[in-house]
Design a protein around this motif. Structure first.
Motif, PDB file in Angstrom:
ATOM      1  N   ASP A 500       0.837  -1.206   0.000  1.00  0.00           N
ATOM      2  CA  ASP A 500       0.000   0.000   0.000  1.00  0.00           C
ATOM      3  C   ASP A 500       0.871   1.255   0.000  1.00  0.00           C
ATOM      4  O   ASP A 500       0.567   2.236  -0.704  1.00  0.00           O
ATOM      5  N   GLU A 503       2.342   1.674  -3.431  1.00  0.00           N
ATOM      6  CA  GLU A 503       1.341   2.165  -4.393  1.00  0.00           C
ATOM      7  C   GLU A 503       1.123   3.660  -4.205  1.00  0.00           C
ATOM      8  O   GLU A 503       0.978   4.405  -5.180  1.00  0.00           O
ATOM      9  N   GLU A 504       1.108   4.111  -2.959  1.00  0.00           N
ATOM     10  CA  GLU A 504       0.941   5.550  -2.701  1.00  0.00           C
ATOM     11  C   GLU A 504       2.113   6.339  -3.263  1.00  0.00           C
ATOM     12  O   GLU A 504       1.939   7.408  -3.867  1.00  0.00           O
ATOM     13  N   ARG A 505       3.329   5.786  -3.122  1.00  0.00           N
ATOM     14  CA  ARG A 505       4.503   6.471  -3.672  1.00  0.00           C
ATOM     15  C   ARG A 505       4.422   6.535  -5.209  1.00  0.00           C
ATOM     16  O   ARG A 505       4.757   7.556  -5.809  1.00  0.00           O
ATOM     17  N   HIS A 507       1.722   6.578  -6.937  1.00  0.00           N
ATOM     18  CA  HIS A 507       0.689   7.558  -7.266  1.00  0.00           C
ATOM     19  C   HIS A 507       1.259   8.972  -7.187  1.00  0.00           C
ATOM     20  O   HIS A 507       0.998   9.810  -8.071  1.00  0.00           O
ATOM     21  N   GLN A 508       2.025   9.221  -6.135  1.00  0.00           N
ATOM     22  CA  GLN A 508       2.627  10.550  -5.986  1.00  0.00           C
ATOM     23  C   GLN A 508       3.607  10.823  -7.127  1.00  0.00           C
ATOM     24  O   GLN A 508       3.637  11.924  -7.683  1.00  0.00           O
ATOM     25  N   THR A 510       3.568   9.551 -10.103  1.00  0.00           N
ATOM     26  CA  THR A 510       2.810   9.776 -11.336  1.00  0.00           C
ATOM     27  C   THR A 510       2.302  11.202 -11.401  1.00  0.00           C
ATOM     28  O   THR A 510       2.346  11.853 -12.454  1.00  0.00           O
ATOM     29  N   ALA A 511       1.797  11.695 -10.258  1.00  0.00           N
ATOM     30  CA  ALA A 511       1.308  13.077 -10.229  1.00  0.00           C
ATOM     31  C   ALA A 511       2.450  14.062 -10.516  1.00  0.00           C
ATOM     32  O   ALA A 511       2.255  15.056 -11.238  1.00  0.00           O
ATOM     33  N   ASN A 743     -10.535   6.787 -15.678  1.00  0.00           N
ATOM     34  CA  ASN A 743      -9.658   7.519 -14.783  1.00  0.00           C
ATOM     35  C   ASN A 743      -9.386   8.891 -15.398  1.00  0.00           C
ATOM     36  O   ASN A 743      -8.730   8.990 -16.423  1.00  0.00           O
ATOM     37  N   GLU A 745      -7.452  11.199 -14.647  1.00  0.00           N
ATOM     38  CA  GLU A 745      -6.053  11.630 -14.637  1.00  0.00           C
ATOM     39  C   GLU A 745      -5.285  10.944 -15.748  1.00  0.00           C
ATOM     40  O   GLU A 745      -5.278   9.737 -15.857  1.00  0.00           O
TER      41      GLU A 745
END
Length: 752
Positions: A500, A503-505, A507-508, A510-511, A743, A745
């Motif tokens: 988890d 995955e958050e990293r 996501h960050q 990607t942003a 999605n 984004e």
């Protein structure tokens, strides 16, 4: 039934002989009955065929007669009442057609004015049934039994109305059949002789013909027989006593003319019932005599064989069995009982006694092995409980029989605490989860049951995660293998937590990439826009030089100015391409259902208008639709189809195809041409911006089209690739995802 089964073998053999005797007798009787039914069926079929043949012959005769009278009615001599000519014609017809006794033509009032055999004086037919019906119906009509006024013998008449051009009846043509005609036809047709009967009656039941009783001609048919025909269907069969007292099977038919409701004739054929029954009785008596002789021989032989082949051998088997019951396993019987099924039983008996000896030896060996298996169970690293379901209808009767040492260590419950107790006494919390019922089903159905993860705790057992598998065992028992998976579950939870966080990293990250791409896109747009102003001024000054100073410039100076202007134009195209590429990745994606087939056809049509003299064959598959951005799809197809059009321009006959195929369950679109193609070594370069595989003088371009196509495909979360061969053409494949707007984004684009 039980008392019958308990009788001795001798009595059983006698009963068997009686049964064997009864069966052939029953077969003979059944065969006789079947033969009787078959004979009746054949007889009925014979008389039906006779009635059919005679009826068909009569229908054919009257059909020809009607045709003849119709032809006569059209002759001018008949229409003009030329009596002399018509008399001669009718006489000639009767002479050439023996079945006709006379041909007559009467006027509307019934007065005969022409005939093959003329009357000696005036004769009127106005009172005759056939004449009245012909005048009334205007159609071919029938008569009935009558004594002819000219021929003075029994006859039957048929009449045909002669009409004028207005359809009014002016005359009536009549054909006369003497009843002797039926006898002549019967002989000529070779009808079945002997006991067969054949009878004709008119519509009132007057006998017209009777092959078995000619003396009944002109008499009334027996009322009950005639009513069986009149009240029945058009064709039928029945059994009855004939006019001369013989019981027969009859088949009959009703004969009608096309314009009449009532039958004009009844045809009845028959065959005596006694003819059929006599043949059946003779065969039955012969068969019974033959079978009786054979049965007497068979019974005697069966008694002898039963004694020697069955009873004596069974007694020997009984004596040997009694010895085995007393413990004598060395007894053998196959030498005394041999041959057939009892011989097989004797050998099986010997094999059984040997197997009993072997079983005793095997049991001793198994007892030794079981002690070794008990040691294996004791060393198992998983827990094992064995339960017995004492009452199949009550899962509370599951009682623990034994456990292995590992189970004691896993749960902390000693063998003395739990063995012999019910499942609810040991693990009360299992009832709430429905586990006892599942365990009972394992015993009753023989089907295993398992759980990958089960959390359990009660007052005696600490909370822990377990996996277990319940499996059936003999004698209403079942086993449960289980292990403590708490540590493994804790490790899995820790791993999930790490996933988890990762995955958050992602996501960050990607942003961040998306933000950088947006900045790069803005920078690219700004640079392209800022370069345009000075570029336009350079182009403007070059145009002024060409317009004002051309006469004053040397050839070399003019060449430099033209090169300057061409470089400015080229630079402007590059800037415009950069702006288009930027808009592809920065514009908002608006998806809708797009008809790719129609869009491609419009592009091909435009190209054909630009170069009407080029020989290009193009094809587009029907019904290609996709959920996509219509503007970007237009740009994508425009680039791919224009590329195919351009790179196939050197072909004398170019062929371009846009279609779709299915690969691994997904739709794959393709654009294929037979142009110059490319070397597959450079397939990774063709989608890079400003990378070109051909010279400008061969094919004009700036190398931005396929890069634009690739970015459009990526915006739609699809894939694109190319295949080609130099000199043979190229194929570009691409896919589109229908849910590309799920999605909002965008996926990060390469910054090139």
């Amino acid at each position: 039934m039980r008392s019958l089964i308990s009788l001795s073998i001798r009595v059983h053999m006698l009963i068997l002989v009686v049964v064997m005797t009864a069966v052939p007798v029953a077969i003979i009787l059944y065969s006789a009955y079947t033969q009787h039914e078959q004979n009746i069926g054949k007889a009925k079929l014979l008389v039906e065929r006779l009635a059919d043949n005679v009826s068909d012959d009569q229908n054919i005769l009257l059909s020809g007669t009607e045709q003849l009278l119709s032809t006569l009615s059209q002759l001018p001599a008949v229409k003009n009442h030329s009596a002399k000519a018509v008399n001669a014609l009718l006489a000639d017809l009767v002479k050439k057609t023996p079945q006709y006794s006379n041909l007559i033509i009467a006027d509307r009032n019934g007065i005969q004015w022409a005939a093959a055999i003329p009357a000696k004086g005036p004769v009127s037919t106005a009172d005759r049934r056939y004449f009245r019906n012909a005048i009334a119906s205007g159609q071919f009509s029938s008569g009935e039994y009558a004594i002819g006024r000219i021929l003075k013998k029994p006859v039957q008449h048929f009449a045909y109305p002669i009409k004028d051009s207005s359809g009014n009846v002016t005359d009536v043509a009549v054909v006369v059949f003497t009843l002797d005609n039926y006898i002549t036809r019967y002989k000529l047709k070779n009808m079945p002789a002997g006991n067969m009967s054949l009878l004709f009656t008119d519509h009132k039941g007057t006998i017209l013909f009777n092959v078995t009783a000619p003396e009944t001609l002109g008499k009334q048919d027996r009322n009950d027989l005639f009513k069986r025909m009149t009240n029945g269907p058009d064709k039928g069969t029945f059994e009855a006593v004939s006019n001369i007292g013989i019981r027969r099977y009859f088949a009959y038919q009703k004969l009608r003319l096309g314009g009449e409701q009532a039958p004009y004739m009844y045809v009845r054929a028959g065959i005596p019932v006694e003819t059929i029954l006599g043949e059946t009785r003779s065969k039955l008596m012969f068969n019974m005599a033959v079978m009786s002789s054979m049965l007497l021989l068979a019974v005697g032989f069966a008694v002898f064989i039963s004694k020697k082949g069955v009873i004596d051998k069974v007694i020997a088997l009984r004596d040997a069995t009694q010895k085995v019951a007393r413990g004598d396993l060395d007894v053998r019987i196959s030498d005394y009982v041999s041959g057939g099924e009892l011989g097989d039983l004797g050998r099986s008996f010997d094999e059984m006694t040997q197997a009993l000896i072997n079983d005793n030896e095997e049991r001793t060996r198994h007892e030794k092995e079981l002690s070794q298996y008990a040691d294996i169970v004791a060393r198992m690293q998983v827990g094992l409980y064995v339960y017995r379901l004492e009452d199949p209808n009550n899962d509370r009767s599951l009682r623990l029989l034994t456990v292995n040492p590992t189970s004691v260590n896993l749960l902390g419950l000693s063998e003395q605490q739990i063995v012999g107790r019910t499942i609810d006494e040991i693990f009360p919390a299992l009832r709430q989860a429905g586990i006892p019922a599942k365990f009972a089903d394992v015993v009753k159905t023989g089907t295993s049951f398992e759980r990958e993860e089960f959390i359990y705790t009660d007052r005696n057992v600490r909370e822990a995660a377990f996996s277990f598998k319940a499996f059936p065992l003999p004698d209403n028992c079942m086993g449960v293998l289980f292990e403590d998976i708490t540590k493994r579950k804790n490790a899995e939870s820790a791993l999930q937590l790490l996933n988890d966080e990762l995955e958050e990293r992602v996501h960050q990250r990607t942003a961040e990439i998306n933000a950088i791409n947006r900045e790069l896109e803005a920078f690219s747009y700004s640079i392209s826009h800022d370069l345009r102003a000075p570029l336009l001024r350079i182009t403007g000054f070059a145009d002024i030089l060409l317009e004002v100073c051309t006469p004053k410039l040397t050839d070399e100076e003019l060449h430099y100015v033209l090169r300057l202007k061409e470089a400015s134009r080229r630079m402007n195209e590059l800037i415009e391409a950069l702006l288009k590429l930027s808009r592809v990745t920065s514009s908002e994606l608006n998806t809708e259902t797009v008809n790719l087939s129609n869009m491609a056809l419009e592009i091909f049509s435009g190209l054909k208008e630009q170069e009407p003299d080029r020989l290009v064959t193009y094809s587009v598959s029907d019904g290609m639709v996709a959920d996509a951005d219509p503007i970007l799809m237009k740009s994508l197809l425009d680039n791919l189809i224009n590329n195919a059009w351009k790179y196939s321009s050197k072909k004398e006959h170019a062929v371009i195809e846009f279609g779709v195929s299915e690969q691994d369950g997904s739709e794959v679109y393709f654009v294929r041409d037979n142009g110059v193609g490319f070397n597959m070594r450079y397939r990774d370069n063709i989608f890079a911006p400003f990378r070109r595989l051909h010279k400008d003088e061969d094919f004009a371009g700036i190398g931005i089209g396929l890069a634009t196509v690739q970015r459009i495909i990526r915006r739609h979360r699809g894939d694109i690739w190319a295949e080609g061969k130099e000199g043979e053409g190229a194929t570009f494949y691409f896919t589109l995802q229908a849910n590309n707007t799920a999605n909002p984004e965008r996926a990060p684009e390469p910054t090139d």
